[in-house]
Design an enzyme around this catalytic site. Structure first.
Site, short mmCIF file in Angstrom:
data_model
loop_
_atom_site.label_atom_id
_atom_site.label_comp_id
_atom_site.label_asym_id
_atom_site.label_seq_id
_atom_site.Cartn_x
_atom_site.Cartn_y
_atom_site.Cartn_z
N LYS A 83 -2.51 -2.09 -0.64
CA LYS A 83 -2.77 -2.49 0.75
C LYS A 83 -4.01 -3.39 0.74
CE LYS A 83 -3.39 -0.29 5.31
NZ LYS A 83 -3.58 1.02 5.99
N SER A 142 -1.53 6.13 8.98
CA SER A 142 -1.15 4.80 8.49
C SER A 142 -0.42 4.79 7.15
CB SER A 142 -2.38 3.90 8.39
OG SER A 142 -2.77 3.49 9.67
N SER A 184 -0.57 1.52 10.03
CA SER A 184 -0.96 0.19 9.67
C SER A 184 -0.42 -0.30 8.31
CB SER A 184 -2.48 0.08 9.63
OG SER A 184 -3.01 0.91 8.63
#
Lengths: 506, 499, 98
Positions: A81, A180, A156
């Site tokens: 990420k 997330s 997210s």
């Protein structure tokens, strides 16, 4: 070559370490898959094929020399990420303010991955600074859900989840502040784990809400997630909140769970998470999952955690408050975007123009919400009260874990929603994290494991398993047992049923 | 623009001053407060930095244990209670010299609270200043303003930032309001800062160099009409960079505020800056809105919970504190009250004690610091402690004299060399060839020469007038540039005359 | 129910150093009001005797040895800067002392 991308990380690692296949072949297969499907998905913000192939070649060279593999995952491709710093790749956090920023240091997670011989192929898309539940808040455009390209992959960490679900990589690292990792995993049919707070170092994880943020694995199987958990987890003297204790034996727990016996395990169903606002297909899938746990020998009881009703509002005070402070540093003075420096404007003006231009609407909204909640005169009613709710939630968990070994719930109230459906309604968006937030506030371990498809829209549903702090292995054991039972009953892993995007892409 | 000032005596007739002193001290730890960067002064810009003290995204703080112990020792030496549990908070405000745009500081949970410091004044009386708290925080970076006059912020075209100082550990010691000081307020302010400096030096926790900014004082001053018990509005004067300035700044603010109040004006609560050259204070730009720092507990650091055992262990490490040292010096060195006070006022006591600790006899140590070295401070306009010579170096010079390797005259030349930063005393001796000549061959030749040049004196000595030998010794000393060992010369004179 | 005026949003934006537009003032005023109304529910919890939790893990006394650790070179430190001069970060003129 496509077959290679369908294998689990554990299988790939075993074949690479046995020198049946090379890490370079495996990496190339995944890079090819990314080339084929990412234009449709947009899971990646940055790819570094040469560096990935070089890292893979280094693993192969070592194996050919007879060196033991650096870790059980050496040679396996992985995506990070874009919220972890990487010295050789940009780190943008999905924000315009960090466009092209190359950190001069590696996050501890990045460093551990490199040391473990894991092949980092690139950085994945995310809601700006991890604020969001759909990945639509990325300054670089949304990521799409491989199960339905018109739908969001959650957020997210939608990029990490979509990349794993679409066989672009077998493994990814995400971060989970309010869900997330788990919520995107639920809506993409992947396994996502939020370890115990302090279990994975936050050094180099660009902070959204420091007291809630936690890095963790995304994978297609529980065992793969466990293998990655053991690589990235563990004490880090550079993170004051890191727990100085061995990583819980999650790989062993995943293997033990796969034997398919949960006799003697007490499972609590959280009574607060159901009813109005929950999609019927999600509730049906959850009920089926609970009955499978019962069939595996678990004792299932209902457990009430009344303070969980206040978790969402408490979260939307604490996280914005911390973010308003954490994001103050993005002012264009030392790194990142600078706007309006015409030689005449003052530093104060340039900072304000830079921040206005560099942040998207959700980030600005949360910064202002947090600024409000921490202001003199409002602190006690908002931030202070939210911290008390946090205490009550910790107490609810403690009381529940006196009675049961793990708690379960649906991971999210609904399946993946359509792109654009909730962007103008922040509150509707916030509801996506209803079930995942309590574990962040209390700091305990929680994961999401695929629980089949919703019978109303055919989209993936997640089963959330929550365990006490430092008992991450318990969640893994239950999830692994459930995974085997579900795969057996439904004729194979859910992940393998994702649409073939190469056809769609054409 | 110069402000109207009220005559000091008139201020005192009409008002009672109330002081509040906030002293920031940079700890002399090896590393910064929250990262492993070296805590050093004077290196090239942005070379003592890392992701943490630069506030880079993702970086995290880890607290320096020695800084915490220093804070606790300071608290204990100031008779404070050590908090059984405390945290850091974030003080949120935007300023370019602060990399994170918040300062990590102990806000409402300081590590040490409720102490006192007994301050001795020039007349020998003691004034006790109550301490509110001592808390930990981090220093900011340094900004350089370019394009304006004299590097001032006003009129500058842009600024340059160096973060080497960012994250250096600071302890802020805050007094409770100091009331009842009256005419002595400026003196008390100076004496308090002096006493605090001496205390911190004795603890060995800081360089306490006001000239280098490792100790900084903010002086809060307000006036209330005599007889009133309601404090007036205060101003906070910053940039007070010497002990003398502390005294001047307080006195100036008293006179300025007196004039404002007497003319029916109102004191504005504001930050003022002390101008060293003019001895005046001037207002900073007024803030448009009141500050709202939005403090909240620092989530990246965990609480500090000092155990009783830890506190006791630290208490046992406290060195002899200045007032204890003063009492001991008086008895051990046999000083009168007046003599002791002179030493204290000159800032010489600790230096003498340290010189004694380094092996010098008390009388010689005292003599060096109060006479020759004090003269040097006058000509240089610095404090005794700021002279570039250490007690250990002074002790070495004293030892060289005692060994006969230096005469007093040579010793002063050696001290001059040390003050000129030429090196250690022995290096100065070697570099300048200042050692007393004790080599008999060289001395014998010089004595023979001197006797030959003055046969009448040689005869007198032979005739039993031994005192006449002094003239020959003097001649030899002159001829050798003062480097001869006078005692040995005298022995040689007598030996050669009678030979 | 909390109400948020445009003026309050403007004040918050100033504190947060955001040069928000006129349209954003309206948008954020209405959105913040909705969100605050929703989160104000935390006030329903009777919590007079409940201690606040700032940290999820119960750690205390985590310290570092006072030992230097290699940091960044000047070049690395300045690598992300918009402008530099003489080894320093160059920034627009600063209006006031902090």
């Amino acid at each position: 070559m496509t077959r290679l991308t369908r294998w689990s990380a554990a299988e790939l690692a075993a074949r690479i370490h046995a020198q049946d296949i090379t890490a370079v072949e495996v990496t190339r297969a995944h890079l090819d898959r990314i080339t084929a499907v990412d234009p449709a998905l947009h899971a990646f913000l940055h790819l570094d094929a040469p560096a990935a192939l070089a890292a893979a070649a280094a693993v192969d060279d070592g194996l050919r020399r007879g060196d033991p593999p650096a870790s059980p995952l050496a040679g396996v491709p992985l995506a990070i990420k874009d919220v972890f710093t990487t010295i050789d790749m940009p780190t943008t956090c999905g924000s315009r303010t960090l466009q092209g920023w190359r950190p001069p240091y590696d996050a501890t997670v990045t460093r551990k991955l490199r040391a473990a011989g894991v092949v980092i192929v690139g950085k994945t898309n995310m809601d700006e600074f991890a604020m969001g539940s759909s990945t639509e808040n990325s300054a670089y455009g949304p990521t799409r859900n491989p199960w339905d390209l018109d739908r969001v992959p959650g957020g997210s960490g939608g990029g990490s989840a979509a990349a794993v679900a679409a066989f672009e990589v077998p493994l990814a690292v995400g971060t989970d502040t309010g869900g997330s990792i788990r919520q995107p995993s639920a809506v993409t049919g992947t396994v996502g784990v939020k370890p115990t707070y302090g279990g994975v170092s936050r050094y180099g994880l660009v902070a959204f809400s420091s007291s809630l943020d936690q890095g963790g694995p995304v994978a297609r199987t529980v065992l793969d997630a466990a293998l990655l958990h053991e690589v990235i987890g563990g004490y880090d003297p550079l993170d004051s909140t890191s727990i100085d204790a061995p990583v819980p034996p999650v790989v062993q727990a995943a293997r033990a769970g796969a034997a398919g016996d949960l006799t003697g395990i007490r499972v609590g169903v959280v009574s607060q998470f159901g009813g109005d606002g929950y999609q019927p297909g999600v509730l049906n899938a959850f009920e089926v999952a609970v009955s499978r746990l019962r069939e595996l020998g678990a004792q299932v009881v209902e457990v009430s955690c009344p303070s969980f009703d206040h978790a969402l509002p408490a979260y939307y005070l604490i996280a914005p408050s911390e973010c308003s402070s954490n994001l103050a540093r993005f002012d264009g003075m030392r790194y990142g975007l600078r706007v309006g420096d015409d030689g005449n404007r003052s530093a104060e003006e340039v900072m304000a123009l830079t921040r206005e231009a560099g942040f998207g609407p959700e980030v600005k909204r949360r910064i202002m919400l947090g600024t409000y909640a921490l202001s003199a005169g409002y602190y006690d009613a908002y931030y202070g009260q939210a911290q008390k709710v946090r205490t009550l939630i910790i107490r609810d968990f403690a009381a529940a874990f006196e009675r049961v070994d793990v708690l379960v719930s649906p991971t999210t109230p609904t399946t993946a929603f359509r792109i654009g459906e909730r962007v103008d309604d922040p509150l509707a968006m916030y509801l996506s994290d209803l079930c995942t937030i309590p574990a962040n506030l209390a700091g305990n371990a929680a994961l999401s494991v695929p629980a089949g498809l919703s019978d109303d829209d055919g989209l993936p549903v997640g089963l959330q398993v929550m365990a006490p702090a430092l008992a991450d292995d318990r969640a893994y054991r239950v999830a692994a047992a459930y995974e085997v039972a579900r795969d057996g009953a439904e004729g194979g892993p859910l992940a393998q049923r994702v649409p073939d995007l190469e056809v769609v892409g054409r | 623009m110069t402000a109207a000032l009220m005559d000091y005596d008139e201020v005192l007739e009409r008002f009672d001053p109330v002081l509040g002193l906030e002293v920031h001290v940079e700890l002399s730890t090896a590393t910064k407060m929250f990262c492993g960067c070296a805590n050093v002064f004077g290196t090239p810009p942005n070379t003592q930095v890392c992701p943490t003290c630069l506030g880079l995204p993702g970086a995290l703080p880890v607290l320096n244990g020695v800084a915490v112990e220093s804070a606790m020792r300071i608290g204990l030496a100031l008779n404070c209670s050590i908090a059984p549990w405390c945290r850091f908070a974030r003080k949120n405000y935007f300023y370019p010299d602060m990399p994170k745009n918040f300062q990590t500081s102990q806000y409402d949970e300081p590590i040490a609270v409720n102490g006192s410091l007994a301050v001795e004044l020039s007349d020998g009386s003691v004034f006790t200043v109550a301490i509110e708290r001592a808390h930990m925080e981090e220093d900011t970076g340094k900004s350089l303003h370019v394009g304006g006059a004299d590097g001032r912020i006003h009129g500058a075209s842009h600024s340059l930032l160096d973060y080497n100082r960012a994250g250096v550990p600071l302890i802020e010691v805050v007094t409770k309001p100091i009331e009842g000081a009256g005419a002595r307020a400026p003196e008390i302010a100076r004496a308090y800062v002096t006493a605090l400096r001496d205390l911190l030096r004795a603890l060995g926790v800081s360089d306490v160099r006001m000239d280098q900014g490792s100790m900084r004082c903010d002086a809060n001053v307000s006036l209330m009409p005599r007889g009133s018990s309601t404090f007036g509005t205060r101003t906070e004067t910053k940039n007070v960079n010497s002990l003398r300035s502390v005294e001047r700044a307080v006195r100036y603010e008293m006179c300025r505020q007196g004039a404002v109040l007497a003319s029916g004006g109102r004191i504005v609560q504001e930050t003022r800056h002390f101008d060293e050259a003019g001895g005046t204070t001037s207002a900073g730009r007024r803030k448009e809105t009141s500050e709202d720092y939005r403090y909240f507990p620092e989530p990246d650091l965990v609480p500090i919970a000092p155990s009783d055992a830890w506190v006791q262990r630290l208490r046992a490490t406290l060195p002899e504190l200045p007032w204890q040292r003063r009492a001991r010096a008086k008895t051990e060195w046999g000083l009168s009250d007046l003599e002791l006070r002179d030493l204290v006022n000159a800032g010489a006591l600790d230096l003498i004690a340290a010189t004694v600790d380094a092996g010098a006899p008390a009388a010689e140590a005292r003599s060096w610091w109060v006479s020759y070295l004090s003269q040097q401070t006058n000509s240089r306009g610095v404090e005794l402690a700021d002279l570039p010579i250490t007690p250990a170096q002074v002790a070495r010079v004293i030892a060289l004299v005692a060994e006969g390797a230096l005469t007093n005259n040579l010793a002063r030349q050696v001290v001059d060399g040390v003050l000129a930063k030429e090196g250690e005393p022995d290096e100065v001796v070697a570099a300048h060839g200042l050692a007393v000549v004790s080599d008999d061959a060289a001395l014998t030749a010089a004595v023979e020469q001197a006797l030959a040049a003055a046969p009448d004196i040689a005869d007198k000595i032979r005739g039993g007038k031994l005192a006449a030998a002094g003239a020959i010794v003097g001649a030899v000393m002159k001829a050798t540039g003062g480097q001869a060992n006078a005692q040995r010369v005298r022995e040689l004179v007598l030996a050669l005359v009678s030979a | 129910m909390p109400t948020i005026s445009r003026a309050e949003v403007a004040h918050l934006a100033r504190l947060a150093r955001l040069a928000v537009t006129e349209e954003e003032l309206d948008l954020f005023a209405s959105q913040l009001e909705v969100i605050l109304t929703s989160v104000a529910r935390v006030g329903e919890v009777a919590a007079a005797d409940i201690p606040p939790t700032s940290h999820a893990v119960g750690l205390t006394d985590v310290f570092r040895a006072d030992v230097t650790r290699p940091g960044l070179t000047q070049q690395q430190a300045l690598s992300g800067a918009y402008a530099t001069e003489d080894g320093r970060f160059r920034v627009p003129r600063i209006l006031d002392e902090s």
